[in-house]
Design a protein around this motif. Structure first.
Motif, PDB file in Angstrom:
ATOM      1  N   SER A 335       0.856  -1.182   0.000  1.00 39.12           N
ATOM      2  CA  SER A 335       0.000   0.000   0.000  1.00 39.12           C
ATOM      3  C   SER A 335       0.891   1.231   0.000  1.00 39.12           C
ATOM      4  O   SER A 335       2.101   1.147   0.267  1.00 39.12           O
ATOM      5  N   GLU A 336       0.313   2.404  -0.279  1.00 42.69           N
ATOM      6  CA  GLU A 336       1.084   3.642  -0.223  1.00 42.69           C
ATOM      7  C   GLU A 336       1.604   3.897   1.186  1.00 42.69           C
ATOM      8  O   GLU A 336       2.730   4.367   1.371  1.00 42.69           O
ATOM      9  N   GLU A 339       4.555   1.595   1.863  1.00 45.87           N
ATOM     10  CA  GLU A 339       5.737   2.069   1.114  1.00 45.87           C
ATOM     11  C   GLU A 339       6.353   3.274   1.798  1.00 45.87           C
ATOM     12  O   GLU A 339       7.576   3.387   1.924  1.00 45.87           O
ATOM     13  N   LEU A 340       5.505   4.204   2.272  1.00 46.56           N
ATOM     14  CA  LEU A 340       5.993   5.391   2.972  1.00 46.56           C
ATOM     15  C   LEU A 340       6.759   5.017   4.233  1.00 46.56           C
ATOM     16  O   LEU A 340       7.855   5.533   4.495  1.00 46.56           O
TER      17      LEU A 340
END
Length: 345
Positions: A335-336, A339-340
């Motif tokens: 997911s974003e 990843e962050l």
């Protein structure tokens, strides 16, 4: 209350330091917490170095895909059109290690992926392949899936941060090859938290171990969601689980067995010692393939680190062997948010 082994060792080291002031007294230990305590009281402290892979060699294991710019476009076109690949001599390269991976940058800004096949002496194109509803989403995942699905490669190491798809790709690839193997084993070492030893947890052995195996079941659930509940794929998975042809189990239950015609996936392998990794591989019988996955920057064992864990040793010591391939996954695809966190935290 404070009469612990660590404190006894530290007290002994301090005593020697005070009584032999004319000599250098050092405390050598793999226990990170003990090293921190020793430094806090002014002791000279070191880790064992004989089992460490040097920093530059550890970094090299994560950057083994050769990125090539400015290659002859006609040569790359011929490579795309030749399934058996092109001789290494056509590229004017020195002989690379077995299963060396290449990323050729095309003038169109696309990328052509390739691998050196030591058996034929050719550089062959690596195509994107899907397995059991799972498709690679980036170049590193394409290489990983190719290694998983290649029957000539018997040992695979997949590293990368959380969410890069290591275990998911390995499991999907295993399910796509059930015709080649009698059993799929999915396992991981159990690392209990302090004061939460397994023996004190309620329930029988299966109930005690269950929570530690949940991440593996989560990956299986992701694959099952790609199909209807009544699909032949999901029915096949349920039947394999029932007959233990697909077995999710703690690593401790696997040790000592001789594994033949088995696809064996070991998750969280960064928590294994080099000796444990060697012990697992030597269990492999005829027709067995082993895949180790893990993140060398996320170690839960107090006596292991980035330079001394079994996964790092495996990737470094066996690099260039014909039966082995290592791929480091970079981009998180969970997911974003995942990843962050992987990039910033």
């Amino acid at each position: 209350k404070d009469d612990t082994q660590d404190h006894r060792i530290l007290a002994t080291a301090i005593w020697y330091k005070h009584n032999y002031a004319n000599r250098t007294v050092a405390l050598v230990t793999k226990d990170v917490n003990l090293r921190m305590k020793a430094k806090a009281v002014g002791m000279f402290v070191q880790d064992y170095l004989t089992d460490h892979i040097k920093e530059e060699r550890v970094n090299r294991t994560t950057k083994r895909i050769i990125s090539v710019k400015g290659a002859d476009p006609q040569l790359l076109t011929a490579l795309e059109q030749t399934p058996e690949g092109l001789p290494l001599s056509d590229f004017s390269y020195k002989t690379p290690p077995c299963n060396q991976l290449y990323k050729f940058h095309l003038p169109s800004k696309d990328v052509l992926l390739a691998r050196y096949n030591h058996n034929t002496g050719n550089i062959v194109m690596v195509d994107q392949q899907s397995a059991y509803g799972i498709s690679p989403r980036n170049y590193e995942q394409v290489f990983a899936m190719d290694a998983i699905l290649n029957p000539d490669i018997k040992l695979v190491s997949l590293t990368g941060t959380a969410g890069t798809g290591k275990t998911l790709i390995a499991l999907a690839g295993a399910l796509a090859q059930t015709h080649l193997y009698d059993q799929i084993l999915l396992s991981r070492p159990v690392i209990p938290l302090k004061n939460q030893e397994i023996g004190f947890l309620p329930g029988d052995a299966k109930e005690k171990i269950g929570p530690y195996m949940l991440p593996l079941y989560d990956n299986l659930a992701v694959i099952k969601k790609n199909f209807r509940d009544t699909s032949k794929e999901n029915i096949k998975i349920e039947e394999m689980l029932r007959r233990e042809q697909l077995l999710i189990s703690p690593l401790a239950y696997i040790r000592g067995r001789s594994l033949s015609n088995t696809f064996f996936i070991i998750d969280e392998a960064q928590n294994l010692t080099p000796h444990e990794v060697k012990t697992i591989i030597t269990r492999a019988g005829e027709g067995t393939k082993i895949v180790f996955t893990g993140d060398v920057n996320q170690i839960d064992q107090p006596y292991l680190d980035k330079w001394s864990n079994g996964l790092t040793h495996l990737s470094e010591k066996l690099y260039g062997e014909n039966l082995f391939e290592h791929v480091n996954l970079i981009k998180g695809e969970r997911s974003e948010l995942s990843e962050l966190a992987g990039r910033k935290l």
